[in-house]
Design a protein around this motif. Structure first.
Motif, short mmCIF file in Angstrom:
data_model
loop_
_atom_site.label_atom_id
_atom_site.label_comp_id
_atom_site.label_asym_id
_atom_site.label_seq_id
_atom_site.Cartn_x
_atom_site.Cartn_y
_atom_site.Cartn_z
N LEU A 187 0.74 -1.11 -0.33
CA LEU A 187 0.16 -0.08 -0.13
C LEU A 187 0.98 1.24 0.16
O LEU A 187 2.01 1.35 0.22
CB LEU A 187 -0.96 0.05 1.28
CG LEU A 187 -1.95 -0.98 1.46
CD1 LEU A 187 -2.53 -0.81 2.67
CD2 LEU A 187 -2.87 -1.26 0.16
N GLU A 188 0.37 2.35 -0.55
CA GLU A 188 1.04 3.66 -0.55
C GLU A 188 0.35 4.61 0.31
O GLU A 188 -1.19 4.74 0.15
CB GLU A 188 1.19 4.13 -1.89
CG GLU A 188 1.90 5.45 -2.05
CD GLU A 188 2.19 5.75 -3.53
OE1 GLU A 188 1.74 7.21 -3.78
OE2 GLU A 188 2.52 5.24 -4.28
N LEU A 189 0.94 5.09 1.15
CA LEU A 189 0.32 6.20 2.14
C LEU A 189 -0.06 7.43 1.41
O LEU A 189 0.69 7.79 0.75
CB LEU A 189 1.30 6.54 3.40
CG LEU A 189 0.92 7.49 4.27
CD1 LEU A 189 -0.36 7.13 5.04
CD2 LEU A 189 1.98 7.89 5.22
N VAL A 190 -1.42 7.73 1.67
CA VAL A 190 -1.89 9.05 1.20
C VAL A 190 -1.96 10.06 2.25
O VAL A 190 -1.62 11.26 1.96
CB VAL A 190 -3.38 8.84 0.45
CG1 VAL A 190 -4.08 10.07 0.03
CG2 VAL A 190 -3.11 7.91 -0.45
N ASP A 233 5.18 7.26 0.98
CA ASP A 233 5.51 6.04 1.65
C ASP A 233 4.93 4.72 1.36
O ASP A 233 3.65 4.84 1.06
CB ASP A 233 5.59 6.37 3.18
CG ASP A 233 6.88 7.14 3.58
OD1 ASP A 233 7.50 7.71 2.97
OD2 ASP A 233 7.00 7.13 4.90
N LYS A 234 5.52 3.51 1.15
CA LYS A 234 5.10 2.16 0.73
C LYS A 234 5.20 1.33 2.22
O LYS A 234 6.15 1.23 2.90
CB LYS A 234 5.61 1.84 -0.20
CG LYS A 234 5.16 2.60 -1.55
CD LYS A 234 5.98 1.97 -2.87
CE LYS A 234 5.54 3.18 -3.99
NZ LYS A 234 6.03 4.23 -3.85
N LYS A 245 6.64 -4.50 6.40
CA LYS A 245 7.91 -3.73 5.65
C LYS A 245 7.28 -2.15 5.57
O LYS A 245 6.23 -2.25 5.25
CB LYS A 245 8.47 -4.44 4.43
CG LYS A 245 9.76 -3.86 4.05
CD LYS A 245 10.31 -4.79 2.85
CE LYS A 245 11.69 -4.11 2.50
NZ LYS A 245 12.09 -4.93 1.33
N HIS A 246 8.39 -1.41 5.96
CA HIS A 246 8.15 -0.03 5.46
C HIS A 246 9.22 0.56 4.58
O HIS A 246 10.39 0.44 4.96
CB HIS A 246 8.07 0.57 6.63
CG HIS A 246 8.02 2.41 6.61
ND1 HIS A 246 8.95 3.36 7.21
CD2 HIS A 246 7.19 2.93 5.61
CE1 HIS A 246 8.79 4.48 6.76
NE2 HIS A 246 7.70 4.61 5.85
N LYS A 257 12.94 10.65 -2.40
CA LYS A 257 13.06 12.18 -2.07
C LYS A 257 12.64 13.20 -3.35
O LYS A 257 12.70 12.57 -4.33
CB LYS A 257 14.41 12.44 -1.28
CG LYS A 257 14.66 11.55 -0.24
CD LYS A 257 13.54 11.82 0.92
CE LYS A 257 13.66 11.08 2.28
NZ LYS A 257 13.08 11.04 3.21
N GLN A 258 12.63 14.58 -3.03
CA GLN A 258 12.54 15.32 -4.17
C GLN A 258 13.65 15.34 -5.07
O GLN A 258 14.83 15.23 -4.58
CB GLN A 258 12.36 16.65 -3.40
CG GLN A 258 12.12 17.77 -4.85
CD GLN A 258 12.08 19.19 -4.21
OE1 GLN A 258 11.80 19.28 -3.08
NE2 GLN A 258 11.72 20.08 -5.11
#
Length: 308
Positions: free
Chosen positions: A223-226, A269-270, A297-298, A303-304
Motif C-alpha cells: 500500500l502507498e500512504l496518502v 511511503d509504501k 515492511k516500510h 525524496k525530491q
C-alpha cells in the motif's frame, strides 16, 4: 416552472472535521446525503417533478454545510395535481420532503422522522405490520408501535430510497476521522444525528429467509500512504494502486515505533501489510471494515529529485 425550496444544514464531528476537512472525505458524504433527498423525491413525485440539491456555504471556521433542496414542477401540471387537496398525485414540496425524512412528518402524532424509524429497525423487518385503508401503515418495532403516514409508508418501502439511505450509513461508517454526521434545523439545534458507531443500522433488511453472513479475508498487499489522522486514533488513508480507502492499523509494535519517533511517515511511503477485510454477504455485498493487523515492511517514498 414553479419551484419549492428548502434547506438543511448538515454537520460533521470528529478529528477529520476540526476546522477543515479533506475533499476526498467530504465529497462522498455530501453526495450520499444529496442522493437520499433525490431518491425520496423520485419515490413520492416520480417524473412529475425535478429535484436539485445544491451546496451553500456557511460561516467560515464552522464545519457545517447547507444543502439547498429544490423541487420543481411545470405550472400546468402543478395546478392540475393540486386542485384537489387529497389527490394522491399531489406534489411533495421540498420542505415537506425534509420534514418526512428528518423531523416529525414521517410519524403521525409522533416526533421522529423516517431516518430515525429506519435506524430503529436496524436492518430488520418490523415485528408486525398493519396496513390501513388510507395507505398509512402501523409497524411494531421492539414492542413499540409506530404509525407511518402515507408518504412515509411509500418511502420506507421504496427500494431505491432505502438503498440511498443505506449508502449514507455505509459512507459514514467508512469515513475515518468522522465520529458523527447530523442535520441542523433553522433554530441551530440538531434535529437528527448519526454516530459513526451506529451508522450501519441504516442497512437494508436481508433477503427473506436469509440471514446475512459475515466473511473475513486476509491477504498481504503493498500500500502507498496518502494521508494520516493522528487525533482520536490512528486513521490512515492508502491506495493500492487502483482504489483509495481508509484503514485502521492495529499493529501495536508498529504504532509504538511511530509514537516514539522511530518511524517517520511522509506522502508516497509504501508499506507491505497483512490486511484484514470484513464483508456482509446478504441481499447485497457490504464492506464492513478494513484493518491492518501487521506491518511487515516500510519503504520511505522517494525524496525530491534534483532538477539541475
Amino acid at each position: 416552472m414553479s419551484m419549492s425550496k428548502a434547506q438543511v444544514t448538515i454537520g460533521f464531528e470528529g478529528a477529520a472535521a476540526q476546522g477543515e476537512m479533506e475533499v476526498a472525505d467530504l465529497a462522498p458524504l455530501l453526495v450520499a446525503w444529496a442522493e437520499v433527498f433525490k431518491a425520496a423525491s423520485a419515490a413520492l413525485n416520480g417524473d412529475r417533478a425535478t429535484t436539485r440539491v445544491a451546496v451553500k456555504a456557511t460561516a467560515p471556521g464552522s464545519f457545517l454545510v447547507q444543502l439547498a433542496v429544490d423541487v420543481g414542477v411545470m405550472d400546468q401540471l402543478l395546478g392540475l395535481l393540486d386542485s384537489v387537496a387529497d389527490n394522491p398525485g399531489r406534489i411533495t414540496a421540498a420542505n415537506a420532503l425534509l420534514d418526512l425524512i428528518l423531523k416529525s412528518g414521517a410519524v403521525c402524532g409522533g416526533a421522529v422522522g423516517l431516518f430515525e424509524v429506519i435506524r430503529r429497525l436496524r436492518g430488520r423487518r418490523p415485528d408486525a405490520t398493519e396496513r390501513h385503508g388510507d395507505g398509512s401503515i402501523t409497524i411494531e418495532v421492539d414492542g413499540a408501535k409506530i404509525h407511518l403516514s402515507l408518504p412515509a409508508a411509500k418511502l420506507i418501502e421504496d427500494h431505491a430510497f432505502r438503498e440511498r439511505v443505506a449508502d449514507l450509513g455505509e459512507r459514514v461508517s467508512a469515513t475515518e476521522g468522522i465520529d458523527e454526521t447530523f442535520a441542523v434545523g433553522n433554530d441551530g439545534k440538531k434535529i437528527w444525528s448519526l454516530p459513526r458507531s451506529d451508522a450501519l443500522s441504516l442497512r437494508l433488511p436481508a433477503l427473506e429467509g436469509a440471514e446475512p453472513e459475515i466473511v473475513t479475508t486476509e491477504r498481504e498487499v503493498w500500500l502507498e500512504l496518502v494521508s494520516t489522522h493522528f487525533k482520536g486514533g490512528y486513521k490512515w488513508r492508502f491506495t493500492d494502486g487502483e482504489n483509495t480507502f481508509t484503514a485502521t492499523i492495529e499493529d501495536e509494535d508498529f504504532l509504538t515505533k511511530v509514537e516514539n519517533g522511530d518511524v517517520a511517515f511522509s506522502a508516497a511511503d509504501k508499506i507491505l501489510v497483512r490486511l484484514r477485510e470484513e464483508q456482509e454477504i446478504g441481499s447485497e455485498i457490504k464492506k464492513l471494515g478494513t484493518r491492518i493487523i501487521r506491518v511487515i515492511k516500510h519503504v520511505p517514498g522517494p525524496k525530491q529529485m534534483r532538477l539541475l
